[in-house]
Design a protein around this motif. Structure first.
Motif, short mmCIF file in Angstrom:
data_model
loop_
_atom_site.label_atom_id
_atom_site.label_comp_id
_atom_site.label_asym_id
_atom_site.label_seq_id
_atom_site.Cartn_x
_atom_site.Cartn_y
_atom_site.Cartn_z
N LYS A 168 -19.54 -12.21 -1.38
CA LYS A 168 -20.08 -11.41 -0.04
C LYS A 168 -18.93 -11.11 0.99
CE LYS A 168 -24.84 -12.85 -0.87
NZ LYS A 168 -25.87 -13.77 -0.52
N SER A 169 -17.94 -12.07 0.87
CA SER A 169 -17.11 -11.84 1.76
C SER A 169 -15.99 -10.83 1.64
CB SER A 169 -15.98 -13.26 1.92
OG SER A 169 -15.18 -13.28 0.81
N LEU A 170 -16.05 -10.11 0.37
CA LEU A 170 -15.12 -9.10 -0.22
C LEU A 170 -15.78 -7.95 0.29
CD1 LEU A 170 -14.33 -10.61 -3.55
CD2 LEU A 170 -12.85 -10.67 -1.89
N GLY A 171 -16.77 -7.58 0.71
CA GLY A 171 -17.49 -6.43 1.11
C GLY A 171 -17.66 -5.46 0.00
N MET A 172 -18.17 -5.99 -1.02
CA MET A 172 -18.33 -5.22 -2.42
C MET A 172 -19.56 -4.49 -2.49
SD MET A 172 -16.55 -7.28 -5.48
CE MET A 172 -18.06 -8.45 -5.50
N SER A 173 -19.82 -3.37 -3.32
CA SER A 173 -20.78 -2.79 -3.64
C SER A 173 -21.83 -3.73 -4.24
CB SER A 173 -20.82 -1.36 -4.05
OG SER A 173 -20.43 -1.66 -5.39
N LYS A 174 -23.32 -3.30 -4.37
CA LYS A 174 -24.21 -4.12 -5.03
C LYS A 174 -23.93 -3.99 -6.47
CE LYS A 174 -29.29 -4.60 -4.90
NZ LYS A 174 -30.44 -4.19 -4.48
N LYS A 188 -8.41 4.94 -5.57
CA LYS A 188 -8.99 6.12 -5.19
C LYS A 188 -10.40 6.49 -5.65
CE LYS A 188 -5.54 6.87 -1.78
NZ LYS A 188 -6.01 6.44 -0.45
N THR A 189 -10.93 5.74 -6.49
CA THR A 189 -12.18 5.77 -7.03
C THR A 189 -13.32 6.06 -6.24
OG1 THR A 189 -12.68 3.73 -7.52
CG2 THR A 189 -11.29 4.85 -9.05
N LYS A 190 -14.42 6.42 -6.45
CA LYS A 190 -15.68 6.74 -5.59
C LYS A 190 -16.11 5.23 -5.41
CE LYS A 190 -20.07 8.82 -5.05
NZ LYS A 190 -21.17 9.65 -5.76
N ARG A 191 -15.90 4.25 -6.27
CA ARG A 191 -16.40 2.90 -5.76
C ARG A 191 -15.41 2.09 -5.10
NH1 ARG A 191 -19.52 0.80 -11.44
NH2 ARG A 191 -19.46 -1.03 -10.12
N GLU A 192 -14.13 2.74 -5.06
CA GLU A 192 -13.09 1.92 -4.31
C GLU A 192 -13.16 0.37 -4.68
OE1 GLU A 192 -14.02 2.68 -0.16
OE2 GLU A 192 -12.85 4.72 -0.26
N ASN A 193 -13.06 0.23 -6.05
CA ASN A 193 -13.27 -1.34 -6.44
C ASN A 193 -12.04 -1.79 -6.93
OD1 ASN A 193 -13.03 0.69 -8.69
ND2 ASN A 193 -14.90 -0.19 -9.53
N LEU A 194 -10.92 -1.29 -6.76
CA LEU A 194 -9.53 -2.20 -6.92
C LEU A 194 -9.06 -2.73 -5.66
CD1 LEU A 194 -7.42 -2.64 -8.95
CD2 LEU A 194 -6.07 -0.72 -8.20
N LEU A 195 -9.18 -4.04 -5.63
CA LEU A 195 -8.88 -4.81 -4.61
C LEU A 195 -7.54 -5.15 -4.65
CD1 LEU A 195 -11.99 -7.04 -4.40
CD2 LEU A 195 -11.79 -5.15 -3.54
N LEU A 196 -6.71 -3.86 -3.84
CA LEU A 196 -5.23 -4.40 -3.78
C LEU A 196 -4.87 -5.09 -2.93
CD1 LEU A 196 -4.17 -0.62 -4.35
CD2 LEU A 196 -3.30 -2.43 -5.83
N SER A 197 -3.92 -5.87 -3.08
CA SER A 197 -3.26 -6.80 -1.59
C SER A 197 -3.22 -5.79 -0.65
CB SER A 197 -1.94 -7.60 -2.13
OG SER A 197 -2.50 -8.37 -3.08
N GLU A 198 -2.76 -6.71 0.74
CA GLU A 198 -2.58 -5.82 1.91
C GLU A 198 -1.28 -4.96 1.91
OE1 GLU A 198 -2.14 -6.68 6.65
OE2 GLU A 198 -2.70 -8.14 5.28
N LYS A 199 -0.25 -5.38 1.27
CA LYS A 199 0.97 -4.76 1.27
C LYS A 199 1.25 -4.71 -0.48
CE LYS A 199 3.09 -5.71 5.67
NZ LYS A 199 4.23 -6.27 6.31
N PRO A 200 0.70 -3.91 -1.13
CA PRO A 200 0.86 -4.08 -2.63
C PRO A 200 1.92 -3.62 -3.34
CG PRO A 200 -0.17 -1.73 -1.88
CD PRO A 200 -0.09 -2.60 -0.80
N ASP A 201 3.07 -3.03 -2.74
CA ASP A 201 4.07 -2.64 -3.47
C ASP A 201 5.16 -3.58 -3.45
OD1 ASP A 201 3.26 0.21 -4.37
OD2 ASP A 201 3.30 0.60 -2.13
N LEU A 202 5.71 -4.24 -4.58
CA LEU A 202 6.74 -5.08 -4.48
C LEU A 202 8.11 -4.71 -4.15
CD1 LEU A 202 6.45 -7.15 -8.00
CD2 LEU A 202 5.23 -7.52 -5.73
#
Length: 517
Positions: free
Chosen positions: A168-174, A434-448
């Protein structure tokens, strides 16, 4: 009367008490998260063996495997004794009922074609009173097994409460929340199946279970030594060294989902391995899983890892798990050793592939997706060993379009729920987030590595010139032959096997003609 769980071919027996508590210790100890609900599933999974009909079957050597059902009764115990106080307890009950009742075979569909909750309605008093389950007899025999039901049930509910709070803290869709719940079922089921089978194997072999351990610092030192031996005089190799150093420093980052974008020729394979080793050491990860989309480069990658880490072919540090893995080794053993040795070696390889307990695993995207989306116990057994890992996906741009949402949900679950770090590698990163569901929870600064554009021109070793003319296979074959004679070699790529065959036949004819002239 001493209740038994199993008997081996020599007549040795394992008590039911020892098996249930042994499996419980294993299931709870595999990973720190969800220890209580995993233990609860394990200590209840075989309580159906309390029934006299099972004990008679076990000792008499009559009947066939599976004649006496013993799996569903543990789920009946959960249904009867797990006090429901609300949503949390209901979810915990359903997960336990699913895992326990189906720990042989595979997980069922819980909803039928009409949308009815078909499976989870099968716990009526009529079901429990069916003579084949001997459930009343089993309830009376529970006291002698010291199962501590209420304590285990409380712990199970607490595990689910923590899980729900986290998602629930992740703010995901149902939809994503429901998908995560499905993956949690598979995770608990995985731990139960592995604990059950591992404890049984320990009884049969008379060996105590010891998980694979690894000295990450030792592997880092080996990799450093190999990297220092590489030529650094050329500009390309100096760039590779810079990229490798940046990945090494990035290993200190927190657990999360990251991207590694390196132009072709930049040494992505070794750079990602360097990151994984340093990150595993820093964060205490149990293993590194390297996932590759193409069989053609899977064997090559595994060989590269063995070479730079100084691992021989028999080392259990690295496991290759894909359709062609072990074929050459099996052939060698068949030629040079007894069938007894071959059987033992093949059995050990298959067991390692089923468990994924090795420190480094090289596998394919197909095997990865089949594992997490399967319902079969044999496939799902290794799912829990993806937790607390570094999972690297090479050539992520090749991920099929129709699996992107599925993939995003899975890797986000592995990262946010099971504490795994995900690394998406490619020369050209796809926009998976960039999907409609926006369900890839990348880190805040994702690029190594940021701003890799400066490397592209320096690493470019090819020039692509599009032809404006259509060529037949024979015409293309002649061009290839002439170019090969001029430069010593020529690489040609075509779309179809048929075209490749025709061009090859053309080259053979040209070679014969040239040799006769």
């Amino acid at each position: 009367m001493v209740l038994l769980a199993r008997k081996d071919e020599e007549g040795n027996t394992q008590t039911l008490y020892d098996h249930l508590h042994g499996a419980g210790r294993l299931a709870s100890g595999f990973e720190d998260e969800f220890a209580d609900i995993s233990r609860t599933a394990a200590v209840l999974h075989d309580v159906g063996k309390v029934a006299q009909q099972f004990q008679t079957y076990l000792l008499s050597d009559d009947g066939h495997r599976g004649d006496v059902q013993h799996a569903r009764q543990g789920a009946f115990v959960v249904n009867d004794f797990f006090e429901s106080k609300g949503e949390i307890e209901e979810i915990a009950k359903e997960i336990l009922e699913l895992a326990i009742s189906k720990h042989h075979g595979g997980l069922p569909d819980c909803i039928d074609e009409s949308g009815n909750r078909a499976f989870l309605l099968g716990f009526t008093e009529s079901d429990k009173s069916n003579e084949k389950y001997a459930y009343q007899e089993i309830k009376r025999g529970l006291n002698g097994l010291a199962l501590d039901l209420q304590s285990n049930f409380r712990g199970s509910a607490e595990d689910i409460a923590c899980f729900l709070k986290k998602i629930k803290s992740l703010g995901m869709s149902k939809d994503s929340i429901y998908f995560y719940l499905g993956l949690l079922v598979k995770l608990i089921y995985s731990r139960l199946v592995d604990a059950d089978r591992t404890d049984a194997a320990c009884f049969e072999t008379r060996k105590q279970y010891r998980p694979n351990t690894v000295d990450w610092q030792n592997l880092i030192s080996r990799l450093d030594k190999s990297m220092r031996s590489f030529d650094s005089s050329s500009e390309i190799n100096r760039i590779r060294h810079q990229i490798n150093e940046q990945c090494c420093l990035a290993g200190a980052r927190e657990t999360g989902i990251y991207r590694l974008s390196i132009p072709t020729g930049g040494g992505k394979t070794l750079a990602s391995l360097n990151f994984a080793l340093h990150h595993a050491l820093k964060t205490g990860k149990h293993r590194i899983i390297y996932v590759i989309p193409y069989l053609s480069i899977t064997t090559q990658t595994a060989k590269t890892f063995r070479d730079v880490l100084g691992l021989n072919a028999d080392s259990d540090v690295l496991l290759e798990h894909y359709s062609t893995a072990g074929m050459q080794r099996s052939a060698d053993v068949a030629d040079n050793a007894s069938s007894e040795f071959e059987d033992a070696g093949e059995h050990q390889r298959k067991l390692a592939a089923e468990r994924w307990d090795n420190p480094i695993i090289v596998t394919t995207m197909v095997e990865f997706l089949e594992t997490v989306m399967s319902a079969r116990g044999t496939k799902l057994r290794k799912f829990h060993n993806m937790a607390d890992s570094v999972i690297i996906f090479d050539e992520i741009q090749s991920l099929p379009m129709n699996t992107i949402n599925l993939f995003n949900e899975i890797v986000s679950f592995l990262s946010k729920i099971t504490n795994s770090t995900i690394l998406l590698c490619s020369a050209t990163q796809p926009l998976l987030e960039k999907t409609k569901r926006e369900n890839l929870l990348l880190s805040e600064k994702p690029d190594l590595i940021a701003e890799t554009e400066s490397y592209e021109d320096k690493l470019r070793r090819t020039r692509i010139v599009a032809s404006t003319e259509n060529k037949s296979c024979d015409e293309l074959g002649q061009i290839i032959y002439q170019q090969a004679r001029k430069d010593g070699n020529c690489l040609a790529i075509v779309n179809l096997k048929k075209e490749a065959r025709e061009i090859f036949q053309c080259l053979e004819r040209l070679d014969v003609i040239m040799s006769l002239s």
